[in-house]
Design a protein around this motif. Structure first.
Motif, PDB file in Angstrom:
ATOM      1  N   ASP A  61       5.912 -26.982 -23.744  1.00 20.28           N
ATOM      2  CA  ASP A  61       6.981 -27.737 -24.421  1.00 20.28           C
ATOM      3  C   ASP A  61       6.463 -28.521 -25.628  1.00 20.28           C
ATOM      4  O   ASP A  61       7.246 -29.160 -26.333  1.00 20.28           O
ATOM      5  CB  ASP A  61       7.671 -28.688 -23.441  1.00 20.28           C
ATOM      6  N   LYS A  62       5.162 -28.476 -25.869  1.00 19.91           N
ATOM      7  CA  LYS A  62       4.593 -29.192 -27.020  1.00 19.91           C
ATOM      8  C   LYS A  62       4.107 -28.221 -28.104  1.00 19.91           C
ATOM      9  O   LYS A  62       3.529 -28.644 -29.094  1.00 19.91           O
ATOM     10  CB  LYS A  62       3.408 -30.054 -26.575  1.00 19.91           C
ATOM     11  N   ARG A  63       4.316 -26.932 -27.887  1.00 20.31           N
ATOM     12  CA  ARG A  63       3.780 -25.952 -28.852  1.00 20.31           C
ATOM     13  C   ARG A  63       4.700 -25.816 -30.057  1.00 20.31           C
ATOM     14  O   ARG A  63       5.868 -25.470 -29.907  1.00 20.31           O
ATOM     15  CB  ARG A  63       3.629 -24.580 -28.189  1.00 20.31           C
ATOM     16  N   ILE A  64       4.164 -26.078 -31.208  1.00 19.10           N
ATOM     17  CA  ILE A  64       4.921 -25.841 -32.434  1.00 19.10           C
ATOM     18  C   ILE A  64       4.295 -24.666 -33.164  1.00 19.10           C
ATOM     19  O   ILE A  64       3.098 -24.677 -33.476  1.00 19.10           O
ATOM     20  CB  ILE A  64       4.928 -27.086 -33.345  1.00 19.10           C
ATOM     21  N   ALA A  65       5.113 -23.632 -33.373  1.00 18.46           N
ATOM     22  CA  ALA A  65       4.693 -22.502 -34.204  1.00 18.46           C
ATOM     23  C   ALA A  65       5.721 -22.453 -35.322  1.00 18.46           C
ATOM     24  O   ALA A  65       6.902 -22.196 -35.067  1.00 18.46           O
ATOM     25  CB  ALA A  65       4.673 -21.214 -33.412  1.00 18.46           C
ATOM     26  N   ALA A  66       5.309 -22.770 -36.512  1.00 16.61           N
ATOM     27  CA  ALA A  66       6.286 -22.953 -37.584  1.00 16.61           C
ATOM     28  C   ALA A  66       5.701 -22.491 -38.911  1.00 16.61           C
ATOM     29  O   ALA A  66       4.615 -21.917 -38.953  1.00 16.61           O
ATOM     30  CB  ALA A  66       6.668 -24.438 -37.665  1.00 16.61           C
ATOM     31  N   ARG A  67       6.438 -22.757 -39.949  1.00 12.71           N
ATOM     32  CA  ARG A  67       5.909 -22.483 -41.286  1.00 12.71           C
ATOM     33  C   ARG A  67       5.620 -23.807 -41.961  1.00 12.71           C
ATOM     34  O   ARG A  67       6.229 -24.838 -41.634  1.00 12.71           O
ATOM     35  CB  ARG A  67       6.888 -21.639 -42.097  1.00 12.71           C
ATOM     36  N   GLY A  68       4.663 -23.795 -42.873  1.00 12.72           N
ATOM     37  CA  GLY A  68       4.266 -25.057 -43.482  1.00 12.72           C
ATOM     38  C   GLY A  68       3.879 -24.915 -44.942  1.00 12.72           C
ATOM     39  O   GLY A  68       3.541 -23.829 -45.418  1.00 12.72           O
ATOM     40  N   ILE A  69       3.982 -26.031 -45.651  1.00 12.23           N
ATOM     41  CA  ILE A  69       3.578 -26.113 -47.060  1.00 12.23           C
ATOM     42  C   ILE A  69       2.298 -26.920 -47.114  1.00 12.23           C
ATOM     43  O   ILE A  69       2.241 -28.043 -46.609  1.00 12.23           O
ATOM     44  CB  ILE A  69       4.651 -26.835 -47.903  1.00 12.23           C
ATOM     45  N   GLU A  70       1.289 -26.363 -47.746  1.00 14.27           N
ATOM     46  CA  GLU A  70       0.033 -27.091 -47.893  1.00 14.27           C
ATOM     47  C   GLU A  70       0.193 -28.113 -49.026  1.00 14.27           C
ATOM     48  O   GLU A  70       0.560 -27.757 -50.141  1.00 14.27           O
ATOM     49  CB  GLU A  70      -1.094 -26.113 -48.223  1.00 14.27           C
ATOM     50  N   VAL A  71      -0.059 -29.378 -48.709  1.00 13.20           N
ATOM     51  CA  VAL A  71       0.065 -30.422 -49.748  1.00 13.20           C
ATOM     52  C   VAL A  71      -1.271 -31.085 -50.059  1.00 13.20           C
ATOM     53  O   VAL A  71      -1.321 -32.050 -50.841  1.00 13.20           O
ATOM     54  CB  VAL A  71       1.109 -31.485 -49.350  1.00 13.20           C
TER      55      VAL A  71
END
Lengths: 449, 449
Positions: free
Chosen positions: A273-283
């Motif tokens: 329930d804590k797993r985040i699989a997402a898309r991201g922007i490198e800043v």
């Protein structure tokens, strides 16, 4: 600023060439104007946001003990031949010859030049630790620039470079920048998660990317959900003390970009329930790369025993021209941009509902002066256009608060405050409006969070 | 800022390659570092001065109604083919091709691009007058760059561009910039005289150069001595009102650069004892050039009668990277630079005469905190070096006031203030030092002169 004297070319149509929402909104809000493939002019509204972002970066870099300087955009090819990167860099490096046929290039990054500056002046271990940074335009000749200023060819970058006597000291320098970055993004209203990352052409064996989650992100990312809630080190953080605990805390939970992702480790370490699989922007990205540049370029200091020490280096990048669209990707709605106060081009739009009506104009002028005197960054919409267009502009360009002043309210001594983000509206006595706005704005400036 | 943590590489030797005093002092004071022919890195001390100069320019441009934006450094050759300047500009233009073999150039100036931005967005005479400016790096591939940043190839320039419906309105725009320039230089502590000038490659029929008198100036100049004493328009100047009287007053007395000099007129108009024939440094230039760019590039607005009007333009340049050495040429002595407070990298140097002595350190630390709290920009010399070296550094880098704190004075509760310019010294009670410095500094900041 009076809107009647401000160059704010908002567009009614959605530009066709823009694939992502931040690019569309930056064009529509009159923030940027394309001047070639991957090359943009920053129009006044965009330039003002860019300036606020730069100032936050500078304040946090200075707080962490870094020294600001400015290197030129063009560099001599000879420096890059010393490090071996002149040939290696490939077609992304924009090369040219001057009138004397000397090989030059538009700097895509500055490891070589800063190492040269270091070796020119620094002689003793007593002058370390040293961290030098600048905020300067760079050029990378990407084969397919896209997404507006998210991935432009000419782009602004804050790049810092640390110099230390050994790896242990260099890791402390790395930790200072790591913590400075956490604070920097937080102050801009961004939730940016540090993730283990590949070192790529910069080299080295320790690196983190700072990632903002967004559906339009370029890369897949995997992390523990608790990283999104972690408290940020405060302004009283002692950057010259021990920061290893803070960094250990942040790096104890799983997080990695897809290049570094280990599915088995992810599954083992992170509850379902804590797993985040997402898309991201490198800043932003931080690197420790040891002696990769100092060794071939001879950047040494004399140690306490009189012997030469080749310095250990790291570099630390943040791209302000990429942060602007990243903030928009993270904060917008159907009507337009929703700026966090700390980076908003203006804090308040004063909306005159009936420009040309003497009494309404007088009330607006008075409030305009009072808002300025209270230190509030205000855009006064004094244009001779209808109220609908004024609301649409204010919503599109995303100013956090609208102070709405018209003849009907004035008859009963009242004005309205609209909160851009929540849409909430408050009716308030005209005498209390400035104090109310000040109370709303000041905590959101995040000067001292 | 603590000097022990500041990157200030002062040089003991006078660099041989530097021909003029400002170049020598900028190298010795650790302000700049050469990175190629006519290319310089601005080290922290120099960068800080450059920033203060930029802020004064911005404040005065904004006061005069100009809008700040930022155009990219690189430009497409196609724009310059439209104006006819791509071929005409010659070898001073740095040209290159990107990976797709598109012709590009490093902007030496921005008339073409700003005209393109204008024609992209502006449609109606109602949107005029308009003045857009930016402060951006430019490149001119001079055959023999020299004199440090006075004549470098990569240089910083503030360039403003005005757009108006006709010549009459354009002349008003010219007058606004003319007056803004008088104020800008005055706030930097410079006496700059507007002189009739040739228009050169920018074109047009009305132009003034702003000239600072200095023996090392590149050009001969001739003017009436009273121009050196003329009062500068104040901060209450109404830039949206009639400025023609101010400009007429300033241009009524003879002044001309050697290219425009008329010996007979000079002799006839200027009494013998008022004739100044000297050398000068150009620190800015303003041009009205009508439709030279708007005509070929099609920059038009619709007039009140529905007909197209080709706009009248002007451009207005100030070079911050040239102003820094110009100020030094005008203000130095045998010990080093003498900064005017308004552009000084720091306002006060706190000189600890005995770093390492607990009591002296404590007194200095306390004063350091108090000076910062009082809003004074202070450099604290906490280095473990002798007093002589601290005085030499403070004199060389030109900080306006030194606050000298040592064990002998502290025994009787006293500290010393040294005025860098006059050499005057005051002994003062330690409790009164911060208030005294504040009283000395605030009027010299020239925020509101």
């Amino acid at each position: 600023m009076r809107l009647s004297r401000y160059f704010l070319p908002v567009l009614k149509e959605t530009p066709k060439e823009a694939e992502i929402i931040s690019h569309r909104l930056m064009l529509r809000a009159g923030m940027i104007s394309q001047q070639g493939a991957g090359m943009y002019a920053w129009l006044p509204l965009g330039y003002k946001v860019l300036g606020k972002i730069q100032r936050i970066i500078e304040e946090e870099q200075n707080r962490a003990g870094a020294n600001q300087l400015l290197m030129p955009t063009l560099q001599s090819a000879d420096l890059w031949r010393e490090s071996g990167r002149y040939e290696a860099y490939g077609k992304e490096m924009l090369r040219m010859q001057d009138r004397h046929e000397r090989d030059m290039l538009y700097g895509p990054t500055n490891e070589e030049m800063i190492t040269h500056i270091f070796r020119t002046y620094v002689r003793s271990y007593k002058d370390l630790p040293l961290n030098l940074y600048h905020i300067q335009w760079k050029f990378r000749d990407e084969i397919r620039p896209r997404f507006g200023t998210m991935r432009s060819r000419e782009f602004l970058m804050k790049d810092a470079y640390s110099f230390d006597v050994d790896k242990e000291a260099a890791v402390k320098a790395y930790q200072r920048m790591f913590v400075a970055y956490l604070r920097t993004y937080h102050r801009m209203g961004l939730t940016a998660i540090p993730m283990r990352a590949e070192t790529g052409p910069i080299g080295g064996d320790l690196s983190h990317e700072f990632i903002v989650l967004a559906d339009t992100g370029e890369s897949g990312v995997f992390c523990h959900a608790d990283l999104l809630q972690k408290p940020i080190p405060g302004p009283d953080t002692d950057f010259f003390g021990d920061l290893s605990g803070i960094v250990a805390d942040w790096t104890s939970l799983y997080s990695a970009t897809e290049d570094m992702h280990d599915e088995a480790e992810f599954d083992a370490k992170v509850p379902t329930d804590k797993r985040i699989a997402a898309r991201g922007i490198e800043v932003g990205q931080v690197f420790y790369f040891g002696t990769k540049y100092s060794e071939p370029m001879g950047a040494k200091v004399t140690g306490p025993d009189g012997k030469d020490i080749t310095v250990h280096m790291g570099s630390y990048g943040i791209g302000p021209t990429r942060i602007v669209p990243a903030i928009i990707e993270a904060s917008h709605d159907d009507s337009g941009i929703v700026w966090p106060v700390s980076v908003a081009p203006f804090e308040v739009t004063l909306v005159n509902l009936k420009t040309g009506d003497a009494q309404t104009d007088a009330a607006n002028e008075k409030l305009y002066g009072q808002l300025q005197a209270a230190g509030i960054d205000v855009l006064y919409d004094d244009r001779e256009t209808g109220a609908g267009q004024k609301f649409a502009t204010a919503d599109l360009i995303g100013i956090p608060f609208q102070l709405i002043v018209g003849p009907r309210g004035l008859a009963s001594g009242e004005v309205e405050i609209k909160h851009r983000k929540s849409g909430e509206r408050e009716t308030i006595g005209i005498e209390d409006a400035v104090a109310r706005l000040k109370a709303l704005i000041e905590p959101e400036r995040r000067d001292a969070v």
